[in-house]
Design a protein around this motif. Structure first.
Motif, short mmCIF file in Angstrom:
data_model
loop_
_atom_site.label_atom_id
_atom_site.label_comp_id
_atom_site.label_asym_id
_atom_site.label_seq_id
_atom_site.Cartn_x
_atom_site.Cartn_y
_atom_site.Cartn_z
N SER A 1 2.46 -26.90 0.23
CA SER A 1 3.81 -26.43 0.47
C SER A 1 3.78 -25.57 1.72
O SER A 1 2.82 -25.61 2.50
N HIS A 2 4.82 -24.77 1.91
CA HIS A 2 4.89 -23.93 3.11
C HIS A 2 5.81 -22.75 2.85
O HIS A 2 6.55 -22.72 1.87
N VAL A 3 5.75 -21.78 3.76
CA VAL A 3 6.71 -20.68 3.77
C VAL A 3 7.20 -20.51 5.20
O VAL A 3 6.54 -20.93 6.15
N GLU A 4 8.34 -19.86 5.33
CA GLU A 4 8.88 -19.56 6.65
C GLU A 4 8.32 -18.23 7.11
O GLU A 4 8.46 -17.21 6.44
N GLY A 5 7.65 -18.23 8.29
CA GLY A 5 7.12 -17.00 8.84
C GLY A 5 8.20 -16.16 9.50
O GLY A 5 9.34 -16.62 9.69
N ALA A 6 7.85 -14.92 9.86
CA ALA A 6 8.82 -14.02 10.48
C ALA A 6 9.30 -14.57 11.83
O ALA A 6 10.42 -14.28 12.26
N ASN A 7 8.47 -15.38 12.47
CA ASN A 7 8.85 -15.96 13.77
C ASN A 7 9.63 -17.26 13.63
O ASN A 7 9.91 -17.93 14.62
N GLY A 8 9.98 -17.63 12.40
CA GLY A 8 10.73 -18.85 12.16
C GLY A 8 9.88 -20.10 12.04
O GLY A 8 10.41 -21.18 11.80
N HIS A 9 8.57 -19.97 12.22
CA HIS A 9 7.67 -21.11 12.11
C HIS A 9 7.23 -21.30 10.66
O HIS A 9 7.00 -20.33 9.94
N ARG A 10 7.11 -22.55 10.25
CA ARG A 10 6.63 -22.85 8.91
C ARG A 10 5.11 -22.82 8.89
O ARG A 10 4.45 -23.51 9.67
N MET A 11 4.55 -22.03 7.98
CA MET A 11 3.11 -22.00 7.80
C MET A 11 2.78 -22.72 6.50
O MET A 11 3.30 -22.39 5.44
N SER A 12 1.90 -23.71 6.59
CA SER A 12 1.53 -24.51 5.42
C SER A 12 0.46 -23.82 4.59
O SER A 12 -0.32 -23.00 5.09
N PHE A 13 0.43 -24.16 3.32
CA PHE A 13 -0.66 -23.73 2.46
C PHE A 13 -0.98 -24.83 1.47
O PHE A 13 -0.16 -25.71 1.19
N TRP A 14 -2.19 -24.79 0.94
CA TRP A 14 -2.64 -25.71 -0.10
C TRP A 14 -2.98 -24.90 -1.34
O TRP A 14 -3.39 -23.74 -1.25
N LEU A 15 -2.78 -25.51 -2.48
CA LEU A 15 -2.97 -24.81 -3.75
C LEU A 15 -3.76 -25.69 -4.71
O LEU A 15 -3.41 -26.85 -4.92
N TYR A 16 -4.81 -25.13 -5.29
CA TYR A 16 -5.56 -25.83 -6.33
C TYR A 16 -5.26 -25.18 -7.68
O TYR A 16 -5.40 -23.97 -7.84
N LEU A 17 -4.83 -26.01 -8.64
CA LEU A 17 -4.61 -25.57 -10.01
C LEU A 17 -5.60 -26.31 -10.91
O LEU A 17 -5.62 -27.54 -10.94
N PRO A 18 -6.45 -25.59 -11.63
CA PRO A 18 -7.48 -26.24 -12.43
C PRO A 18 -6.87 -27.05 -13.58
O PRO A 18 -5.79 -26.73 -14.09
N HIS A 19 -7.57 -28.08 -13.97
CA HIS A 19 -7.10 -28.96 -15.05
C HIS A 19 -7.37 -28.32 -16.41
O HIS A 19 -6.51 -28.32 -17.29
N ASN A 20 -8.56 -27.81 -16.59
CA ASN A 20 -8.95 -27.21 -17.87
C ASN A 20 -9.00 -25.70 -17.73
O ASN A 20 -9.65 -25.18 -16.82
N ILE A 21 -8.34 -25.02 -18.63
CA ILE A 21 -8.24 -23.57 -18.58
C ILE A 21 -8.96 -22.98 -19.78
O ILE A 21 -8.55 -23.23 -20.92
N PRO A 22 -10.01 -22.17 -19.58
CA PRO A 22 -10.60 -21.47 -20.72
C PRO A 22 -9.54 -20.64 -21.42
O PRO A 22 -8.65 -20.09 -20.78
N ASP A 23 -9.63 -20.53 -22.75
CA ASP A 23 -8.62 -19.81 -23.52
C ASP A 23 -8.38 -18.41 -22.99
O ASP A 23 -7.26 -17.92 -22.92
N GLU A 24 -9.48 -17.73 -22.58
CA GLU A 24 -9.33 -16.36 -22.14
C GLU A 24 -8.60 -16.26 -20.81
O GLU A 24 -8.11 -15.20 -20.43
N ALA A 25 -8.49 -17.40 -20.07
CA ALA A 25 -7.80 -17.38 -18.79
C ALA A 25 -6.34 -17.77 -18.91
O ALA A 25 -5.58 -17.65 -17.96
#
Length: 374
Positions: A81-105
């Motif tokens: 995805s991306h966010v809009e920076g203060a200068n009006g430029h879009r900065m991209s980012f990548w996100l990893y979400l794990p498939h298996n989550i330990p109960d305590e997490a």
């Protein structure tokens, strides 16, 4: 010095065009990184919940992202995805979400690690080189990878040396906005948000954490420059080679003065004794800064552990200095023999990653697990 100057000019050529003195361009940072297929590491059996069960009922603009095949060996979601920076430029980012989550997490949400790449790296290359997604899958972490814009810096260097950035401007608000966006769309435990990086990314990670200390529970810096000096591209080269000088102490006092009651910043520092790009004096000064920021005496005693070289040189010899406040580990400093300017224990298919351990990713995760922001 000549070699390091050539390297730095290749990274910063757009900012110092006038400094053409015939120094040969160091090709260390210009080779393209070729992803390769790596088998997934063995996975522990945990009582698990699907990551989708942690999604909040908030509309997210994140979408599935293509990735090198070695990243996709981690079975979780790989989004961009991306966010809009203060200068009006879009900065991209990548996100990893794990498939298996330990109960305590799973309650109250996932811990989040923000990973900042170095110069001449992309977010996906950094993910592959560090193998952070595979480790995050094992431990139940979400991982956020901002990517510097080439329109901001042609070699994708974070401007850690810029005075305005050090004081909380520049790309700092954009990175914080990314964290807020992810935490608003997914169940993230805001008490367990961490930030880490290598080289220029380590410098930037440190800046973001010191300007928003209540947001982060701990920080991890690999091969990073001392905080608070530089203030120009040529000044940055001086820091990389000789440290921050008197600014090392003054800059920390300025941070403490800005925040009034600074909450401390648990830190793990990792660097190679053979690093000729960001020389070991930076590690020593970062350690001194870390003691002050965590309310420890400059001459605080350390618990020192020496690790010998592993069989077949799979692990470099290294020394770990641990500084405690009572039983709480606040500062860990790892000095690794025979390591140059590269992520320790990374994927050797990519440059800026050293095959031999210790595994810096594992070390950071183990340190982060000790800390939460209260």
């Amino acid at each position: 010095m000549k070699k390091a100057a050539g390297l730095f000019r290749s990274l910063m050529r757009t900012s110092i065009k006038s400094a053409r003195q015939g120094v040969a361009v160091n090709k260390l940072m210009t080779a393209m990184l070729t992803p390769t297929v790596k088998p997934a590491p063995p996975r522990r059996k945990v009582r698990a919940k699907p990551a989708a069960s942690l999604a909040k009922p908030v509309r997210s603009t994140a979408r599935p992202a293509p990735a090198p095949s070695s990243i996709t060996t981690a079975p979780g979601k790989w989004l961009t995805s991306h966010v809009e920076g203060a200068n009006g430029h879009r900065m991209s980012f990548w996100l990893y979400l794990p498939h298996n989550i330990p109960d305590e997490a799973s309650t109250p949400g996932l811990p989040l690690i923000v990973m900042l790449h170095g110069c001449q790296q992309t977010a996906t290359q950094f993910a592959q080189g560090t193998r952070m997604n595979q480790w995050a899958e094992r431990k139940g972490y979400a991982v956020l990878y901002p990517q510097q814009l080439v329109s901001n810096q042609a070699q994708r260097c974070w401007k850690w040396y810029d005075r305005a950035t050090q004081e909380g401007g520049g790309d700092v608000p954009t990175i914080v906005a990314m964290i807020d966006k992810v935490a608003g769309a997914y169940a993230i435990d805001r008490a367990r948000v961490y930030v880490a990086g290598i080289s220029a990314g380590a410098g930037m990670a440190n800046i973001v954490a010191l300007n928003h200390p209540h947001l982060f529970a701990a920080v991890g810096l690999h091969s990073g420059p001392a905080f608070g000096a530089g203030h120009s591209t040529m000044g940055a080269l001086g820091v990389m080679q000789h440290g921050a000088g008197l600014r090392a102490d003054l800059a920390v006092q300025e941070v403490l003065a800005r925040h009034g009651r600074f909450p401390g910043m648990p830190t793990i520092l990792i660097a190679g004794e053979g690093d000729s790009v960001v020389r070991p004096i930076n590690l020593a000064q970062l350690a001194r800064q870390g003691l002050v920021l965590n309310g420890l005496a400059p001459d605080a005693p350390a618990k020192i552990t020496h690790k010998a070289q592993g069989s077949n040189a799979r692990h470099n010899a290294h020394r770990i200095d641990d500084f405690y406040d009572g039983r709480k580990l606040l500062l860990r400093v790892a000095r690794i023999d025979a390591l140059d300017h590269a992520w320790s224990g990374g994927d050797p298919a990519l440059k800026f990653n050293a095959k031999s351990g210790p595994d810096a990713t594992r070390m950071m995760l183990e340190f982060f697990a000790r800390h939460r922001r209260v």
